[in-house]
Structures are given as C-alpha cells and as structure tokens.
Design a protein around this motif. Structure first.
Motif, PDB file in Angstrom:
ATOM      1  N   GLY A  40       0.811  -1.217   0.000  1.00  0.00           N
ATOM      2  CA  GLY A  40       0.000   0.000   0.000  1.00  0.00           C
ATOM      3  C   GLY A  40       0.844   1.266   0.000  1.00  0.00           C
ATOM      4  O   GLY A  40       0.376   2.322   0.423  1.00  0.00           O
ATOM      5  N   GLY A  41       2.096   1.163  -0.435  1.00  0.00           N
ATOM      6  CA  GLY A  41       2.966   2.325  -0.506  1.00  0.00           C
ATOM      7  C   GLY A  41       3.664   2.678   0.795  1.00  0.00           C
ATOM      8  O   GLY A  41       4.374   3.680   0.866  1.00  0.00           O
ATOM      9  N   LEU A  42       3.466   1.860   1.834  1.00  0.00           N
ATOM     10  CA  LEU A  42       4.115   2.104   3.120  1.00  0.00           C
ATOM     11  C   LEU A  42       4.938   0.893   3.524  1.00  0.00           C
ATOM     12  O   LEU A  42       4.522  -0.246   3.310  1.00  0.00           O
ATOM     13  N   THR A  43       6.091   1.148   4.141  1.00  0.00           N
ATOM     14  CA  THR A  43       6.869   0.039   4.675  1.00  0.00           C
ATOM     15  C   THR A  43       6.158  -0.502   5.912  1.00  0.00           C
ATOM     16  O   THR A  43       5.295   0.163   6.498  1.00  0.00           O
ATOM     17  N   GLN A  44       6.563  -1.695   6.320  1.00  0.00           N
ATOM     18  CA  GLN A  44       6.005  -2.253   7.554  1.00  0.00           C
ATOM     19  C   GLN A  44       6.324  -1.350   8.743  1.00  0.00           C
ATOM     20  O   GLN A  44       5.505  -1.182   9.645  1.00  0.00           O
ATOM     21  N   GLN A  45       7.525  -0.780   8.756  1.00  0.00           N
ATOM     22  CA  GLN A  45       7.906   0.130   9.831  1.00  0.00           C
ATOM     23  C   GLN A  45       6.986   1.344   9.868  1.00  0.00           C
ATOM     24  O   GLN A  45       6.513   1.753  10.936  1.00  0.00           O
ATOM     25  N   GLN A  46       6.694   1.931   8.717  1.00  0.00           N
ATOM     26  CA  GLN A  46       5.778   3.079   8.661  1.00  0.00           C
ATOM     27  C   GLN A  46       4.389   2.681   9.131  1.00  0.00           C
ATOM     28  O   GLN A  46       3.732   3.449   9.849  1.00  0.00           O
ATOM     29  N   ARG A  47       3.931   1.511   8.761  1.00  0.00           N
ATOM     30  CA  ARG A  47       2.606   1.041   9.187  1.00  0.00           C
ATOM     31  C   ARG A  47       2.564   0.902  10.714  1.00  0.00           C
ATOM     32  O   ARG A  47       1.590   1.291  11.348  1.00  0.00           O
ATOM     33  N   ARG A  48       3.637   0.357  11.294  1.00  0.00           N
ATOM     34  CA  ARG A  48       3.709   0.230  12.757  1.00  0.00           C
ATOM     35  C   ARG A  48       3.677   1.599  13.435  1.00  0.00           C
ATOM     36  O   ARG A  48       3.004   1.789  14.444  1.00  0.00           O
ATOM     37  N   GLU A  49       4.436   2.542  12.884  1.00  0.00           N
ATOM     38  CA  GLU A  49       4.472   3.889  13.461  1.00  0.00           C
ATOM     39  C   GLU A  49       3.110   4.559  13.385  1.00  0.00           C
ATOM     40  O   GLU A  49       2.722   5.265  14.323  1.00  0.00           O
ATOM     41  N   VAL A  77       0.175   3.075  13.461  1.00  0.00           N
ATOM     42  CA  VAL A  77      -0.682   2.446  14.463  1.00  0.00           C
ATOM     43  C   VAL A  77      -0.365   2.987  15.863  1.00  0.00           C
ATOM     44  O   VAL A  77      -1.257   3.245  16.660  1.00  0.00           O
ATOM     45  N   GLN A  78       0.911   3.218  16.147  1.00  0.00           N
ATOM     46  CA  GLN A  78       1.333   3.711  17.449  1.00  0.00           C
ATOM     47  C   GLN A  78       0.872   5.152  17.702  1.00  0.00           C
ATOM     48  O   GLN A  78       0.664   5.526  18.849  1.00  0.00           O
ATOM     49  N   THR A  79       0.702   5.935  16.648  1.00  0.00           N
ATOM     50  CA  THR A  79       0.299   7.330  16.830  1.00  0.00           C
ATOM     51  C   THR A  79      -1.207   7.497  16.899  1.00  0.00           C
ATOM     52  O   THR A  79      -1.683   8.583  17.232  1.00  0.00           O
ATOM     53  N   LEU A  80      -1.962   6.463  16.577  1.00  0.00           N
ATOM     54  CA  LEU A  80      -3.435   6.556  16.635  1.00  0.00           C
ATOM     55  C   LEU A  80      -3.983   6.380  18.011  1.00  0.00           C
ATOM     56  O   LEU A  80      -3.480   5.866  18.890  1.00  0.00           O
TER      57      LEU A  80
END
Length: 133
Positions: free
Chosen positions: A119-128, A130-133
């Motif tokens: 989806g255009g995001l790395t797994q690391q970006q996806r984790r970050e 989720v953490q900010t929500l």
C-alpha cells in the motif's frame, strides 16, 4: 503480509492449485500467525531445461517454496514447524505417484520492517502509524 512464492518444475502436477494456495495461506495464519487477508501466494512454473541440480536435469518434480516475512515476528520453532508442515502439505497436493527431488527447498526469509511493505508504506511506517493513533 507474507508473500509465498512456489516454484515448480513444469512436470509437477498439482491436484488443485486454488486449494493448495488456500492451504498455504491457512498454514501461514495458523503456524506463523499471519493475516490471511494480506497473504499472497504466487505459483511459478520452470521449464525442465531451466532447472538443474548438480549440473543435471531430473525427471522428478523440483520444488522451491520461499516465504518472506517481517524480521523478528516469528520464533525459530514456529519457522521450523511451518517448513515441516508446508512440505507435508505440498506432498499431499501432488498427483499420486509423483516424487519430489531430494533438493526440494522451503525457506522463510526475514526482511527488516523498513525494507518492505504494501500500500505504498513500509512495515515500519505502518507500525508507526498504528502507534500514533
């Protein structure tokens, strides 16, 4: 978001590829705790004259299953269980009488979360995110 790539020599006869793909997806969910809804399974056929073992062609079925997962998301025991159960699953899906070559490999390849995604995001970006929500 695992990706499973199954390479098969073109003499391999699978009873039902959809059932095999579903089985591999379910196995990754059950053993490695991966989300089935984002699991990809790809089948590739390799011509007999393009697959060599020890410098020789083989009449036996050649197979290689590679699975890519995010680094650190599974234990060694889980990966070993997946490899054993995937091998057994594959054997059950070949047409009766077909023999797998001894050099049929299964690998679980771990990639850093920063090195792949969807989806255009790395797994690391996806984790970050989720953490900010």
């Amino acid at each position: 978001m695992p990706i499973l790539t199954l390479k098969l020599s073109d003499n391999a006869r699978i009873q039902n590829t959809q059932t095999l793909a579903q089985g591999l997806t379910q196995l990754s969910a059950d053993v490695l705790h991966k989300r089935a809804d984002v699991t990809s399974v790809v089948f590739q056929r390799i011509a007999a004259n393009d697959w060599w073992v020890g410098g020789e062609a083989s009449d036996q079925v050649l197979m290689q299953l590679d699975m890519r997962i995010t680094q650190g998301t599974n234990t060694e025991a889980e990966k070993a269980a997946f490899i054993a159960q995937a091998f057994d699953l594959l054997l059950r899906h070949f047409v009766d009488g077909q023999q797998l070559h001894a050099t049929s490999y299964i690998s679980v390849q771990e990639l850093p979360a920063s090195d792949w995604g969807y989806g255009g995001l790395t797994q690391q970006q996806r984790r970050e995110l989720v953490q900010t929500l």
